[in-house]
Motif scaffolding. Structure first.
Motif, short mmCIF file in Angstrom:
data_model
loop_
_atom_site.label_atom_id
_atom_site.label_comp_id
_atom_site.label_asym_id
_atom_site.label_seq_id
_atom_site.Cartn_x
_atom_site.Cartn_y
_atom_site.Cartn_z
N PRO A 176 0.84 -1.54 0.52
CA PRO A 176 0.17 0.02 -0.04
C PRO A 176 0.71 1.11 -0.07
CG PRO A 176 -0.06 -0.71 2.68
CD PRO A 176 1.21 -1.96 1.37
N ARG A 177 0.29 2.10 -0.61
CA ARG A 177 0.88 4.17 -0.99
C ARG A 177 1.25 3.79 0.53
NH1 ARG A 177 -0.82 7.15 -4.97
NH2 ARG A 177 0.95 8.83 -4.42
N PRO A 178 2.47 4.31 1.30
CA PRO A 178 2.02 5.44 2.42
C PRO A 178 1.00 6.18 2.88
CG PRO A 178 3.97 6.22 1.33
CD PRO A 178 3.23 5.22 0.22
N ARG A 179 0.39 7.23 3.50
CA ARG A 179 -0.47 7.63 4.18
C ARG A 179 -0.24 8.88 3.45
NH1 ARG A 179 -2.78 4.79 9.05
NH2 ARG A 179 -3.86 2.65 8.28
N TRP A 180 -0.68 10.02 3.30
CA TRP A 180 -0.18 11.15 3.38
C TRP A 180 1.00 12.28 4.90
CZ3 TRP A 180 -1.22 15.83 6.06
CH2 TRP A 180 -0.48 16.95 5.41
N ARG A 181 -0.12 11.55 6.16
CA ARG A 181 0.65 11.93 7.00
C ARG A 181 2.01 11.19 7.25
NH1 ARG A 181 -3.37 9.95 11.52
NH2 ARG A 181 -2.37 8.30 11.20
N GLU A 182 2.17 10.33 6.73
CA GLU A 182 3.32 9.16 7.10
C GLU A 182 4.33 10.01 5.92
OE1 GLU A 182 2.15 5.38 6.63
OE2 GLU A 182 1.83 5.19 8.25
N ALA A 183 3.56 10.04 4.91
CA ALA A 183 4.79 10.45 3.72
C ALA A 183 5.23 11.84 4.16
CB ALA A 183 4.60 10.86 2.11
#
Length: 56
Positions: A27-34
């Protein structure tokens, strides 16, 4: 050994290992994690620059 568990046997169960997902399956990282990762890297770069400037 703990006396409460002496003489008790538990059956050993084996589970199949999960396959490691490929790059496309992850899964792509969440915006917050990025954003958090970018901020952390920025802070690390700033600290490194300050340390190199102080030692020069």
């Amino acid at each position: 050994m703990d006396e409460r568990h002496a003489g008790q046997t538990r059956p050993v169960t084996q589970r199949a290992l999960a396959a490691v997902p490929t790059e496309g399956e992850r899964p792509r990282p969440r915006w917050r994690e990025a954003v958090g990762a970018a901020v952390l890297l920025s802070v690390v770069d700033t600290v490194r620059e300050q340390e190199s400037a102080a030692s020069a």
